[in-house]
Design a protein around this motif. Structure first.
Motif, PDB file in Angstrom:
ATOM      1  N   HIS A   1       0.828  -1.204   0.000  1.00 61.95           N
ATOM      2  CA  HIS A   1       0.000   0.000   0.000  1.00 61.95           C
ATOM      3  C   HIS A   1       0.861   1.252   0.000  1.00 61.95           C
TER       4      HIS A   1
ATOM      5  N   ASP B   1      -8.712   0.612  -1.191  1.00 58.96           N
ATOM      6  CA  ASP B   1      -8.043   0.394  -2.471  1.00 58.96           C
ATOM      7  C   ASP B   1      -8.395   1.529  -3.409  1.00 58.96           C
TER       8      ASP B   1
ATOM      9  N   GLY C   1      -3.430  -0.737  -2.791  1.00 63.25           N
ATOM     10  CA  GLY C   1      -3.780  -0.432  -1.418  1.00 63.25           C
ATOM     11  C   GLY C   1      -3.361   0.984  -1.036  1.00 63.25           C
TER      12      GLY C   1
END
Length: 164
Positions: free
Chosen positions: A80, A120, A126
């Protein structure tokens, strides 16, 4: 080379450059929803975004990914992107904005050192939005090292920050 190298404490990560399938869809998330400013756009191939006028914190491009499928959750790559907010109230305001937009969160956590929201982007990348607690409030182990954990985020308590 016998001496172990230690990176300077002032080192920071400057920006992230993401491959996306569609610039306009990505801008709906990063610009319209999260509020990053466009600093430069190169047609439908690339765009650079910032907070506060910096040249760019996030770059998006379709150079090798135009109309590609979403990123795989099971492959190697970026887990992420983490975007840190200056204060808890700023994170609370973004949470309210996400809820009002009915944007799907994938999680929320209290890590002791920080509080975080997870989601998301349109391409399946992410995204973590968080704020850091002051360092003197970080939980510590008996030896003085940091003790991070993952607990449920108290969403109502975070939103109550907006009433203070």
């Amino acid at each position: 080379m016998n001496e172990k190298y230690k990176i300077p404490a002032q080192t920071r990560i400057g920006h992230i450059h993401l491959k996306v399938s569609n610039i306009d869809n990505a801008l709906t998330f990063y610009h319209d929803l999260l509020g990053f400013e466009i600093t430069e756009r190169m047609g439908d191939q690339a765009v650079f975004l910032s907070a506060g006028g910096y040249h760019h914190h996030i770059a998006l491009n379709t150079w090798n990914s135009k109309d590609a499928p979403a990123a795989s959750k099971n492959g190697v790559g970026l887990f992420h992107t983490a975007i840190v907010y200056p204060a808890r109230k700023d994170l609370a305001a973004m949470l309210k904005r996400l809820l009002e937009a009915d944007y799907k969160l994938t999680g929320g956590a209290d890590h002791g050192v920080s509080e975080a929201l997870y989601m998301d982007d349109p391409d399946g990348n992410g995204v973590e939005l968080y704020w850091d607690r002051p360092r003197d409030e970080w939980p510590k182990k008996p030896d003085g090292s940091i003790r991070m954990y993952t607990r449920n985020l108290d969403i109502q308590d975070l939103l109550a920050e907006l009433d203070k």
